[in-house]
Write a protein that holds these residues in place. Structure first.
Motif, PDB file in Angstrom:
ATOM      1  N   SER A  65      32.823 -37.236 -26.121  1.00 20.93           N
ATOM      2  CA  SER A  65      31.710 -36.382 -25.686  1.00 20.93           C
ATOM      3  C   SER A  65      31.862 -35.924 -24.242  1.00 20.93           C
ATOM      4  CB  SER A  65      30.371 -37.113 -25.864  1.00 20.93           C
ATOM      5  OG  SER A  65      30.200 -38.121 -24.887  1.00 20.93           O
ATOM      6  N   LEU A  66      32.617 -36.663 -23.430  1.00 24.70           N
ATOM      7  CA  LEU A  66      32.779 -36.289 -22.024  1.00 24.70           C
ATOM      8  C   LEU A  66      33.392 -34.896 -21.859  1.00 24.70           C
ATOM      9  CD1 LEU A  66      33.943 -39.674 -20.470  1.00 24.70           C
ATOM     10  CD2 LEU A  66      31.693 -38.591 -20.247  1.00 24.70           C
ATOM     11  N   SER A  67      34.364 -34.552 -22.713  1.00 21.42           N
ATOM     12  CA  SER A  67      34.966 -33.218 -22.589  1.00 21.42           C
ATOM     13  C   SER A  67      33.960 -32.137 -22.980  1.00 21.42           C
ATOM     14  CB  SER A  67      36.247 -33.112 -23.417  1.00 21.42           C
ATOM     15  OG  SER A  67      35.960 -33.292 -24.786  1.00 21.42           O
ATOM     16  N   GLY A  68      33.107 -32.419 -23.962  1.00 21.90           N
ATOM     17  CA  GLY A  68      32.051 -31.475 -24.326  1.00 21.90           C
ATOM     18  C   GLY A  68      31.057 -31.300 -23.196  1.00 21.90           C
ATOM     19  N   HIS A  69      30.667 -32.403 -22.566  1.00 19.72           N
ATOM     20  CA  HIS A  69      29.755 -32.328 -21.415  1.00 19.72           C
ATOM     21  C   HIS A  69      30.403 -31.570 -20.265  1.00 19.72           C
ATOM     22  CE1 HIS A  69      26.827 -34.744 -23.332  1.00 19.72           C
ATOM     23  NE2 HIS A  69      27.394 -35.922 -23.128  1.00 19.72           N
ATOM     24  N   ASP A  70      31.697 -31.768 -20.098  1.00 18.85           N
ATOM     25  CA  ASP A  70      32.408 -31.065 -19.035  1.00 18.85           C
ATOM     26  C   ASP A  70      32.290 -29.547 -19.238  1.00 18.85           C
ATOM     27  OD1 ASP A  70      34.410 -31.515 -16.729  1.00 18.85           O
ATOM     28  OD2 ASP A  70      35.398 -30.018 -17.998  1.00 18.85           O
ATOM     29  N   ARG A  71      32.532 -29.077 -20.463  1.00 19.72           N
ATOM     30  CA  ARG A  71      32.407 -27.643 -20.763  1.00 19.72           C
ATOM     31  C   ARG A  71      30.976 -27.159 -20.538  1.00 19.72           C
ATOM     32  NH1 ARG A  71      34.981 -29.326 -25.491  1.00 19.72           N
ATOM     33  NH2 ARG A  71      33.205 -28.673 -26.751  1.00 19.72           N
ATOM     34  N   LEU A  72      30.019 -27.957 -20.981  1.00 22.23           N
ATOM     35  CA  LEU A  72      28.606 -27.582 -20.846  1.00 22.23           C
ATOM     36  C   LEU A  72      28.194 -27.471 -19.380  1.00 22.23           C
ATOM     37  CD1 LEU A  72      26.300 -27.147 -22.948  1.00 22.23           C
ATOM     38  CD2 LEU A  72      25.572 -29.457 -22.385  1.00 22.23           C
ATOM     39  N   MET A  73      28.589 -28.440 -18.569  1.00 24.88           N
ATOM     40  CA  MET A  73      28.204 -28.435 -17.162  1.00 24.88           C
ATOM     41  C   MET A  73      28.908 -27.318 -16.396  1.00 24.88           C
ATOM     42  SD  MET A  73      25.842 -30.590 -16.992  1.00 24.88           S
ATOM     43  CE  MET A  73      25.572 -30.752 -15.227  1.00 24.88           C
ATOM     44  N   ARG A  74      30.126 -26.989 -16.781  1.00 24.12           N
ATOM     45  CA  ARG A  74      30.812 -25.866 -16.139  1.00 24.12           C
ATOM     46  C   ARG A  74      30.115 -24.550 -16.483  1.00 24.12           C
ATOM     47  NH1 ARG A  74      35.169 -27.725 -13.584  1.00 24.12           N
ATOM     48  NH2 ARG A  74      36.097 -29.644 -14.341  1.00 24.12           N
ATOM     49  N   ALA A  75      29.560 -24.469 -17.686  1.00 24.10           N
ATOM     50  CA  ALA A  75      28.861 -23.243 -18.101  1.00 24.10           C
ATOM     51  C   ALA A  75      27.492 -23.108 -17.448  1.00 24.10           C
ATOM     52  CB  ALA A  75      28.721 -23.216 -19.622  1.00 24.10           C
ATOM     53  N   PHE A  76      26.746 -24.224 -17.320  1.00 18.65           N
ATOM     54  CA  PHE A  76      25.365 -24.145 -16.843  1.00 18.65           C
ATOM     55  C   PHE A  76      25.180 -24.602 -15.403  1.00 18.65           C
ATOM     56  CE2 PHE A  76      24.826 -24.044 -21.422  1.00 18.65           C
ATOM     57  CZ  PHE A  76      23.928 -23.006 -21.550  1.00 18.65           C
ATOM     58  N   GLY A  77      26.126 -25.346 -14.875  1.00 15.46           N
ATOM     59  CA  GLY A  77      26.041 -25.786 -13.481  1.00 15.46           C
ATOM     60  C   GLY A  77      24.766 -26.554 -13.184  1.00 15.46           C
ATOM     61  N   ASP A  78      24.165 -26.264 -12.026  1.00 19.80           N
ATOM     62  CA  ASP A  78      22.988 -27.025 -11.611  1.00 19.80           C
ATOM     63  C   ASP A  78      21.704 -26.592 -12.314  1.00 19.80           C
ATOM     64  OD1 ASP A  78      22.510 -24.623 -10.370  1.00 19.80           O
ATOM     65  OD2 ASP A  78      22.495 -25.433  -8.337  1.00 19.80           O
ATOM     66  N   ARG A  79      21.812 -25.711 -13.294  1.00 19.94           N
ATOM     67  CA  ARG A  79      20.643 -25.361 -14.113  1.00 19.94           C
ATOM     68  C   ARG A  79      20.266 -26.521 -15.037  1.00 19.94           C
ATOM     69  NH1 ARG A  79      23.220 -20.229 -16.633  1.00 19.94           N
ATOM     70  NH2 ARG A  79      21.591 -20.510 -18.194  1.00 19.94           N
ATOM     71  N   VAL A  80      21.208 -27.437 -15.242  1.00 19.50           N
ATOM     72  CA  VAL A  80      21.003 -28.577 -16.132  1.00 19.50           C
ATOM     73  C   VAL A  80      21.381 -29.851 -15.398  1.00 19.50           C
ATOM     74  CG1 VAL A  80      21.789 -29.677 -18.274  1.00 19.50           C
ATOM     75  CG2 VAL A  80      21.482 -27.207 -18.194  1.00 19.50           C
ATOM     76  N   ARG A  81      20.621 -30.896 -15.626  1.00 19.62           N
ATOM     77  CA  ARG A  81      20.925 -32.212 -15.059  1.00 19.62           C
ATOM     78  C   ARG A  81      21.503 -33.073 -16.172  1.00 19.62           C
ATOM     79  NH1 ARG A  81      16.392 -35.964 -12.105  1.00 19.62           N
ATOM     80  NH2 ARG A  81      17.857 -37.080 -10.788  1.00 19.62           N
ATOM     81  N   LEU A  82      22.626 -33.739 -15.914  1.00 17.04           N
ATOM     82  CA  LEU A  82      23.248 -34.632 -16.891  1.00 17.04           C
ATOM     83  C   LEU A  82      23.226 -36.048 -16.353  1.00 17.04           C
ATOM     84  CD1 LEU A  82      24.923 -35.315 -19.427  1.00 17.04           C
ATOM     85  CD2 LEU A  82      26.974 -34.630 -18.151  1.00 17.04           C
ATOM     86  N   LEU A  83      22.545 -36.934 -17.086  1.00 18.06           N
ATOM     87  CA  LEU A  83      22.497 -38.355 -16.745  1.00 18.06           C
ATOM     88  C   LEU A  83      23.326 -39.117 -17.774  1.00 18.06           C
ATOM     89  CD1 LEU A  83      18.654 -38.744 -16.081  1.00 18.06           C
ATOM     90  CD2 LEU A  83      20.466 -38.171 -14.439  1.00 18.06           C
ATOM     91  N   VAL A  84      24.398 -39.737 -17.330  1.00 21.11           N
ATOM     92  CA  VAL A  84      25.224 -40.583 -18.188  1.00 21.11           C
ATOM     93  C   VAL A  84      24.792 -42.017 -17.903  1.00 21.11           C
ATOM     94  CG1 VAL A  84      27.565 -41.333 -18.743  1.00 21.11           C
ATOM     95  CG2 VAL A  84      27.129 -38.929 -18.174  1.00 21.11           C
ATOM     96  N   ILE A  85      24.148 -42.637 -18.886  1.00 23.59           N
ATOM     97  CA  ILE A  85      23.611 -43.990 -18.695  1.00 23.59           C
ATOM     98  C   ILE A  85      24.472 -44.981 -19.465  1.00 23.59           C
ATOM     99  CG2 ILE A  85      21.607 -45.490 -18.949  1.00 23.59           C
ATOM    100  CD1 ILE A  85      19.839 -43.006 -18.818  1.00 23.59           C
ATOM    101  N   ASP A  86      25.236 -45.768 -18.732  1.00 26.37           N
ATOM    102  CA  ASP A  86      26.058 -46.802 -19.359  1.00 26.37           C
ATOM    103  C   ASP A  86      25.162 -47.991 -19.709  1.00 26.37           C
ATOM    104  OD1 ASP A  86      28.973 -47.847 -19.848  1.00 26.37           O
ATOM    105  OD2 ASP A  86      27.812 -49.475 -18.937  1.00 26.37           O
TER     106      ASP A  86
END
Length: 198
Positions: A65-86
């Motif tokens: 999923s990290l590569s998918g999140h990478d694509r998503l964050m590159r597309a939306f930038g700071d318009r979206v907040r991503l919290l990865v909770i281990d």
């Protein structure tokens, strides 16, 4: 039985409980986790679309999923907040994992060592993803990962950006404004499939 088969059986048991995730329209629970610096994290969801990803380093779908999140964050930038909770892993081990494999751009890494947050969010497997709107309400949830999740998110995020956020009250519901505002909010919620209890 070895550790790998036990982890696989545990994962299958957790995934079988998929129907227990928080439903759409539920106020997002508090996040009681710690940042990489050991400080308590307090998430205020108001004003920003947030993706909450419950993660474990041992989980192959989490790593995928990290590569998918990478694509998503590159597309939306700071318009979206991503919290990865281990969840429930030693922070030093997790930091070493991410030293070898970078977090998606802009992602915040948090540690839920005591599983308080994962229990509150009804995590049923790894990864479990939630999308929280700008008003602090759950708008989408899934357990497991597939590339189609990123496609769905890339369509959902612009829709959420165009919505007027509904304010939360101390009880979690957003019921301020006039009767007409309340009726309009209820109609929008029903149109999205949210059951309005009033």
């Amino acid at each position: 039985m070895g550790e790998a088969p036990v982890n696989a059986l545990l994962l299958l048991a957790l995934l079988a409980r998929h129907g227990e995730l928080l439903s759409e329209g539920t106020p997002a629970p508090r996040i009681e986790a710690y940042g990489h610096d050991g400080r308590a994290f307090g998430a205020d969801f108001a004003g920003r679309i947030t993706i909450v990803d419950f993660f474990a380093t041992w989980c192959p779908h989490c790593r995928e999923s990290l590569s998918g999140h990478d694509r998503l964050m590159r597309a939306f930038g700071d318009r979206v907040r991503l919290l990865v909770i281990d969840v429930d892993e030693e922070p030093a081990f997790v930091r070493a994992f991410f030293a070898r494999r970078a977090l998606p751009p802009g992602a915040e890494l948090l540690f839920d060592r005591a599983s308080f947050t994962s229990r509150a969010w009804r995590v049923t497997g790894f990864p479990t993803l939630y999308v929280v709107d700008r008003g602090g309400f759950v708008r989408w949830a899934t357990s497991g990962y597939d590339d189609s999740d990123i496609t769905h998110l890339s369509r959902l995020i612009p829709k959420l950006e165009n919505e007027r956020p509904r304010a939360r009250t101390a009880r979690g519901g957003g019921r301020g404004g006039t009767a007409a505002d309340t009726a309009a909010d209820d109609a929008r919620a029903r149109a999205m499939g949210v059951q309005v209890l009033r």
